[in-house]
Design a protein around this motif. Sequence first.
Motif, short mmCIF file in Angstrom:
data_model
loop_
_atom_site.label_atom_id
_atom_site.label_comp_id
_atom_site.label_asym_id
_atom_site.label_seq_id
_atom_site.Cartn_x
_atom_site.Cartn_y
_atom_site.Cartn_z
N TYR A 131 0.83 -1.20 0.00
CA TYR A 131 0.00 0.00 0.00
C TYR A 131 0.87 1.26 0.00
N THR A 132 0.29 2.37 -0.45
CA THR A 132 1.02 3.64 -0.45
C THR A 132 1.10 4.19 0.97
N PRO A 133 2.14 4.98 1.27
CA PRO A 133 2.26 5.55 2.61
C PRO A 133 1.07 6.40 3.03
N ALA A 134 0.52 7.17 2.12
CA ALA A 134 -0.61 8.03 2.47
C ALA A 134 -1.82 7.20 2.87
N TRP A 135 -2.07 6.12 2.14
CA TRP A 135 -3.22 5.27 2.45
C TRP A 135 -3.01 4.57 3.78
N LEU A 136 -1.80 4.09 4.03
CA LEU A 136 -1.50 3.43 5.32
C LEU A 136 -1.69 4.40 6.47
N ALA A 137 -1.25 5.64 6.28
CA ALA A 137 -1.41 6.64 7.34
C ALA A 137 -2.88 6.89 7.64
N ALA A 138 -3.69 6.93 6.60
CA ALA A 138 -5.13 7.14 6.79
C ALA A 138 -5.76 5.96 7.52
N GLN A 139 -5.33 4.74 7.19
CA GLN A 139 -5.86 3.56 7.86
C GLN A 139 -5.45 3.55 9.33
N GLU A 140 -4.19 3.93 9.60
CA GLU A 140 -3.71 3.98 10.98
C GLU A 140 -4.49 5.02 11.78
N ALA A 141 -4.75 6.17 11.16
CA ALA A 141 -5.51 7.22 11.84
C ALA A 141 -6.92 6.77 12.16
N ALA A 142 -7.45 5.88 11.31
CA ALA A 142 -8.80 5.36 11.52
C ALA A 142 -8.82 4.21 12.52
N GLY A 143 -7.64 3.81 13.01
CA GLY A 143 -7.57 2.74 14.01
C GLY A 143 -7.49 1.35 13.44
N ARG A 144 -7.24 1.23 12.15
CA ARG A 144 -7.17 -0.10 11.54
C ARG A 144 -5.81 -0.72 11.82
N GLU A 145 -5.80 -1.98 12.25
CA GLU A 145 -4.55 -2.67 12.59
C GLU A 145 -4.32 -3.92 11.77
N GLU A 146 -5.36 -4.49 11.19
CA GLU A 146 -5.23 -5.75 10.46
C GLU A 146 -5.53 -5.56 8.98
N PHE A 147 -4.78 -6.29 8.17
CA PHE A 147 -4.96 -6.25 6.72
C PHE A 147 -5.02 -7.69 6.21
N ALA A 148 -6.03 -7.97 5.40
CA ALA A 148 -6.26 -9.35 4.96
C ALA A 148 -5.23 -9.84 3.96
N THR A 149 -4.40 -8.94 3.44
CA THR A 149 -3.46 -9.32 2.38
C THR A 149 -2.06 -9.65 2.88
N LEU A 150 -1.83 -9.61 4.17
CA LEU A 150 -0.47 -9.73 4.70
C LEU A 150 -0.13 -11.14 5.18
N GLY A 151 -0.91 -12.12 4.77
CA GLY A 151 -0.62 -13.51 5.13
C GLY A 151 -1.62 -14.06 6.11
N ASP A 152 -1.88 -15.35 6.01
CA ASP A 152 -2.79 -16.04 6.90
C ASP A 152 -2.04 -16.39 8.18
N PRO A 153 -2.36 -15.76 9.32
CA PRO A 153 -1.60 -16.00 10.55
C PRO A 153 -1.77 -17.41 11.10
N SER A 154 -2.78 -18.13 10.63
CA SER A 154 -3.00 -19.49 11.13
C SER A 154 -2.17 -20.54 10.42
N MET A 155 -1.45 -20.15 9.37
CA MET A 155 -0.69 -21.14 8.59
C MET A 155 0.44 -21.75 9.42
N PRO A 156 0.60 -23.07 9.36
CA PRO A 156 1.78 -23.69 9.97
C PRO A 156 3.02 -23.37 9.15
N GLY A 157 4.18 -23.48 9.79
CA GLY A 157 5.43 -23.13 9.13
C GLY A 157 5.68 -23.93 7.87
#
Length: 268
Positions: free
Chosen positions: A155-181
Amino acid sequence: MPHAHAPDGTPLYYEVRGSGAPLVLLSGQANSRRWWDPVVADFARVFRVVTLDWRGTGESGRPDTDSYSTRGFAADVAAVLADAGIGRAHVYGTSMGGRVAQWFAAERPASVARLVLGCTSPGAPHGVERGPEVRRALAQPDQDAAARALRELMYTPAWLAAQEAAGREEFATLGDPSMPGHARRRHLRASARHDAWDALPRIEAPTLVVHGSDDAFNPAANAPLLAERIPDARVRMIPGARHAYFEEFAEVATPLVVEFLQREEEDE
């Protein structure tokens, strides 16, 4: 909860929503169907949308075997569509999902109505690989810094900053955290070994190649390579977009893809 079964018996979870012409959405490496959460409802207003969890992710099976490859994932997609009673569908694959879509379209031409390849590559032997600075940023030992680098590639820095300002912490595109190694490693290997160069000229479906102009994660130079290799393919670059163009620039990307996919129905 619908599960298909791959040729080797691995259960494959999928969901179907909406009505209309079938459309299967294929997500990126080490990601589940959640990759599409920000935009799937928009597609489901127009199409009968199928999303699936790759083997190793989400609610699908997670075998620790040599069954992970982009060509094998294409066979998994075929199993899901067969279980859903769908013989022919539009296919929209992004990132590793676009690599899988290349095999699916080349080897199963009768199953593909129209094809969209997003932010993807023909594979390392003939494609343009990400630069060493990108590799170093993702491999650095500081996990927080590596995660931040990945977000900034998506994502672009400006968009990330806007998401952070809105309190968003999770993004569905950054990997499935439940995956085994083991599954995460096998996904990485499957995507890295992709090479559909010789198969691309066999693709018969009308094809649209979409890429963010500022994508360094999967360099934008891959888009014209794919389009030149696939008969009659066309390219659309999205100015200023990075790897996750389909989310950040959804107001541009989604109508673009929908218009392309609906054109077939209008022509018929």
